[in-house]
Design a protein around this motif. Sequence first.
Motif, PDB file in Angstrom:
ATOM      1  N   ILE A   1      29.104 -15.121 -27.663  1.00 40.03           N
ATOM      2  CA  ILE A   1      27.658 -15.164 -27.492  1.00 40.03           C
ATOM      3  C   ILE A   1      27.295 -15.634 -26.095  1.00 40.03           C
ATOM      4  N   LYS A   2      26.352 -14.922 -25.478  1.00 37.26           N
ATOM      5  CA  LYS A   2      25.840 -15.289 -24.159  1.00 37.26           C
ATOM      6  C   LYS A   2      24.803 -16.397 -24.317  1.00 37.26           C
ATOM      7  N   PRO A   3      24.672 -17.302 -23.364  1.00 35.92           N
ATOM      8  CA  PRO A   3      25.539 -17.418 -22.195  1.00 35.92           C
ATOM      9  C   PRO A   3      26.884 -18.040 -22.572  1.00 35.92           C
TER      10      PRO A   3
ATOM     11  N   LEU B   1      32.949  -5.964 -23.784  1.00 34.63           N
ATOM     12  CA  LEU B   1      31.894  -4.980 -23.984  1.00 34.63           C
ATOM     13  C   LEU B   1      30.570  -5.641 -24.339  1.00 34.63           C
ATOM     14  N   ASP B   2      29.590  -5.480 -23.461  1.00 31.91           N
ATOM     15  CA  ASP B   2      28.269  -6.020 -23.736  1.00 31.91           C
ATOM     16  C   ASP B   2      27.601  -5.211 -24.852  1.00 31.91           C
ATOM     17  N   TRP B   3      26.826  -5.906 -25.655  1.00 30.37           N
ATOM     18  CA  TRP B   3      26.166  -5.255 -26.792  1.00 30.37           C
ATOM     19  C   TRP B   3      25.021  -4.360 -26.318  1.00 30.37           C
TER      20      TRP B   3
ATOM     21  N   VAL C   1      32.426  -4.059 -19.351  1.00 29.95           N
ATOM     22  CA  VAL C   1      31.277  -3.172 -19.512  1.00 29.95           C
ATOM     23  C   VAL C   1      30.038  -4.055 -19.632  1.00 29.95           C
ATOM     24  N   GLU C   2      29.243  -4.044 -18.592  1.00 31.94           N
ATOM     25  CA  GLU C   2      28.120  -4.983 -18.492  1.00 31.94           C
ATOM     26  C   GLU C   2      27.119  -4.394 -17.505  1.00 31.94           C
ATOM     27  N   ASP C   3      25.838  -4.333 -17.901  1.00 29.17           N
ATOM     28  CA  ASP C   3      24.852  -3.722 -17.012  1.00 29.17           C
ATOM     29  C   ASP C   3      24.257  -4.710 -16.013  1.00 29.17           C
ATOM     30  N   GLU C   4      24.539  -5.998 -16.180  1.00 33.05           N
ATOM     31  CA  GLU C   4      24.072  -6.996 -15.218  1.00 33.05           C
ATOM     32  C   GLU C   4      25.097  -7.128 -14.093  1.00 33.05           C
TER      33      GLU C   4
HETATM   34 CA    CA Z   1      23.227  -6.030 -21.287  1.00 31.80          CA
END
Ligand code: CA
Length: 229
Positions: free
Chosen positions: A107-109, A55-57, A11-14
């Motif tokens: 944590i990204k990246p 899951l992206d925050w 789940v990631e919008d990028e």
């Molecule tokens: Ca995002």
Amino acid sequence: MSVDQPLILIVEDEPAQREVLGYNLRAEGMRVAQAADGEMALLLVAEEAPDVIVLDWMLPRLSGIEVCRQLRARPETRELPIIMLSARSEEVDRVRGLEIGADDYVIKPYSVAELIARVRSQLRRVRPASAGQVLTHDDIALDARRHLATRAGQELRLGPTEFRLLTTFLERPGRVWSRAQLLDRVWGQDVCHDSRTVDVHVGRLRKALTGHGGSDPVRTVRGVGYALG
Ligand code: CA
């Protein structure tokens, strides 16, 4: 669909990040489903029953935290492993992520190799057979890699469905599975069967398990379903 290939929901919008991670997970022999926002994530969890969710925050429509909260509130997804991704590095967010019920927090990246290792670690917990472990319970043993199941050292003659059923039971001894959950897990979402199908195959599995003697290890839980032990 089969128990041999775990399903990971990203789940990631990028889109670029989603693609890179999806590509790498597939290269590791996993199946991948993708959602670009929180609402789609909840829909896909219900429809596809993934084994692990990454899951992206920060997500459009519904934040990762809210998705996590809702998944934890539902009995059928309470134990679904969730790895949260976040660009924020503050300790308070990490604590919040874990408090809300995430199993892990990255944590990204992030390095893709590191994230895949974390996914594998969650899979070992919930899908030990797909991680190559020999599963045992009392005198029953199952080696998915060699496709071999035994009871008291005697090889069990199982059809493919009974083998997957036994794998599912052995992965979580004592857990009560509803017929619907077994249909999802063993037959896959794409196939339409009614719950009597489950009863028929559990019957065959019982017959195979008790064929050399020994008591029936599969327990019928009235009004719910089945459990091993
Ligand atoms: Ca995002």
